[in-house]
Design an enzyme around this catalytic site. Sequence first.
Site, mmCIF file in Angstrom:
data_model
loop_
_atom_site.group_PDB
_atom_site.id
_atom_site.type_symbol
_atom_site.label_atom_id
_atom_site.label_comp_id
_atom_site.label_asym_id
_atom_site.label_seq_id
_atom_site.Cartn_x
_atom_site.Cartn_y
_atom_site.Cartn_z
ATOM 1 N N THR A 17 -6.210 -4.210 4.298
ATOM 2 C CA THR A 17 -5.452 -4.339 3.050
ATOM 3 C C THR A 17 -6.249 -5.169 2.056
ATOM 4 O O THR A 17 -7.062 -6.008 2.444
ATOM 5 C CB THR A 17 -4.062 -4.989 3.289
ATOM 6 N N GLY A 18 -5.988 -4.937 0.790
ATOM 7 C CA GLY A 18 -6.585 -5.773 -0.242
ATOM 8 C C GLY A 18 -5.545 -6.721 -0.818
ATOM 9 O O GLY A 18 -5.810 -7.422 -1.795
ATOM 10 N N ASN A 19 -4.360 -6.718 -0.209
ATOM 11 C CA ASN A 19 -3.232 -7.484 -0.759
ATOM 12 C C ASN A 19 -2.948 -8.706 0.118
ATOM 13 O O ASN A 19 -2.396 -8.591 1.208
ATOM 14 C CB ASN A 19 -2.012 -6.548 -0.831
ATOM 15 N N ASP A 75 1.452 1.262 3.991
ATOM 16 C CA ASP A 75 1.752 1.726 2.644
ATOM 17 C C ASP A 75 3.233 1.468 2.420
ATOM 18 O O ASP A 75 4.049 1.675 3.328
ATOM 19 C CB ASP A 75 1.412 3.207 2.465
ATOM 20 N N PHE A 151 5.211 -10.881 -4.539
ATOM 21 C CA PHE A 151 4.348 -10.039 -5.375
ATOM 22 C C PHE A 151 5.133 -8.814 -5.820
ATOM 23 O O PHE A 151 6.282 -8.603 -5.420
ATOM 24 C CB PHE A 151 3.093 -9.633 -4.587
ATOM 25 N N GLY A 152 4.475 -8.016 -6.645
ATOM 26 C CA GLY A 152 5.032 -6.717 -7.034
ATOM 27 C C GLY A 152 6.456 -6.812 -7.551
ATOM 28 O O GLY A 152 6.777 -7.617 -8.443
ATOM 29 N N HIS A 180 11.351 -4.783 4.571
ATOM 30 C CA HIS A 180 10.864 -3.512 5.099
ATOM 31 C C HIS A 180 9.592 -3.727 5.919
ATOM 32 O O HIS A 180 9.445 -3.208 7.013
ATOM 33 C CB HIS A 180 10.591 -2.578 3.908
ATOM 34 N N ARG A 181 8.661 -4.535 5.377
ATOM 35 C CA ARG A 181 7.381 -4.769 6.050
ATOM 36 C C ARG A 181 7.597 -5.478 7.386
ATOM 37 O O ARG A 181 7.014 -5.093 8.404
ATOM 38 C CB ARG A 181 6.498 -5.626 5.119
HETATM 39 P P1 ITT Z 1 -3.017 -2.256 -0.004
HETATM 40 O O1 ITT Z 1 -4.391 -2.779 -0.247
HETATM 41 O O2 ITT Z 1 -2.456 -2.686 1.329
HETATM 42 O O3 ITT Z 1 -2.863 -0.771 -0.239
HETATM 43 P P2 ITT Z 1 -1.242 -2.481 -2.313
HETATM 44 O O4 ITT Z 1 -0.721 -3.660 -3.062
HETATM 45 O O5 ITT Z 1 -2.055 -1.470 -3.075
HETATM 46 O O6 ITT Z 1 -2.084 -3.038 -1.071
HETATM 47 P P3 ITT Z 1 0.612 -0.371 -1.613
HETATM 48 O O7 ITT Z 1 -0.402 0.695 -1.848
HETATM 49 O O8 ITT Z 1 1.412 -0.303 -0.363
HETATM 50 O O9 ITT Z 1 -0.037 -1.835 -1.582
HETATM 51 O O10 ITT Z 1 1.459 -0.424 -2.935
HETATM 52 C C1 ITT Z 1 2.766 -0.640 -2.919
HETATM 53 C C2 ITT Z 1 3.221 -1.273 -4.202
HETATM 54 O O11 ITT Z 1 4.645 -1.330 -4.064
HETATM 55 C C3 ITT Z 1 2.742 -2.701 -4.375
HETATM 56 O O12 ITT Z 1 1.618 -2.810 -5.199
HETATM 57 C C4 ITT Z 1 3.960 -3.380 -4.986
HETATM 58 O O13 ITT Z 1 3.951 -3.215 -6.384
HETATM 59 C C5 ITT Z 1 5.115 -2.591 -4.389
HETATM 60 N N1 ITT Z 1 5.596 -3.259 -3.166
HETATM 61 C C6 ITT Z 1 5.418 -2.858 -1.877
HETATM 62 N N2 ITT Z 1 5.946 -3.732 -1.019
HETATM 63 C C7 ITT Z 1 6.458 -4.715 -1.778
HETATM 64 C C8 ITT Z 1 7.116 -5.926 -1.492
HETATM 65 O O14 ITT Z 1 7.324 -6.349 -0.246
HETATM 66 N N3 ITT Z 1 7.499 -6.667 -2.507
HETATM 67 C C9 ITT Z 1 7.291 -6.292 -3.777
HETATM 68 N N4 ITT Z 1 6.665 -5.179 -4.141
HETATM 69 C C10 ITT Z 1 6.242 -4.395 -3.148
#
Ligand code: ITT
Length: 198
Positions: A17-19, A75, A151-152, A180-181
């Site tokens: 992951t990059g997150n 994902d 985040f997000g 969910h995660r």
């Molecule tokens: P990877 O490198 O793991 O792919 P990513 O941030 O690009 O990291 P995703 O492709 O799974 O992750 O993108 C899902 C997006 O959905 C993420 O960028 C958030 O904006 C949102 N998201 C997913 N899970 C979330 C969470 O637990 N809380 C808030 N936003 C979430």
Amino acid sequence: MQSGRKFPYGKLIFFVTGNIHKFNEARRILAEHGVSVAMLKVKTVEIQDNEIENIAKMSALNAVREVNLPLIVEDAGLFIEALNGFPGPFSSYVYRTIGLSGILKLLDGVENRRAQFKSAVVFCDPSGELRCFVGISNGRIAEKPRGTSGFGFDPIFEPEEQPAKTFGEMSIEEKNLFSHRARALKKFAEWYRNFLGA
Ligand code: ITT
């Protein structure tokens, strides 16, 4: 036990992951279930698909091809009922483009604010084992962003088990109770310990 299942790393798994937020959440939940995790950044092309399970599977297969290690990829997406599941598999792109304010604008005056976060965690190893674990968190979209944690879309998502708070107002430990995660990773950890013969 079949050959190829005994890794020299014990109950360690690599999380591609990059997150860093995802990784920190995973580190805690997996530790609670006896699995250590190391973050691995691998540049892979993410496919587009309507199912996050398929996106995660392809990313995991590509990553194993690159690094030849047992690993997981996740994902995740936010599925909003009144928007027919949008942004779903496009959550990352939508977050980067219209962001929280764009989503809130789309829901302006909309009464049904039900939403779901979904996570697909895929395990893959060099022997070709491929498993997918799904976790879901049901909740609603808040009227305004609240909180700065996570985040997000965290500041606009209120999980149904704790509707007074958004994920953005929770510590990692609290978010992990409902997320969910965490749910997908818990399923993975239980399976993985068994897989390694714990
Ligand atoms: P990877 O490198 O793991 O792919 P990513 O941030 O690009 O990291 P995703 O492709 O799974 O992750 O993108 C899902 C997006 O959905 C993420 O960028 C958030 O904006 C949102 N998201 C997913 N899970 C979330 C969470 O637990 N809380 C808030 N936003 C979430």
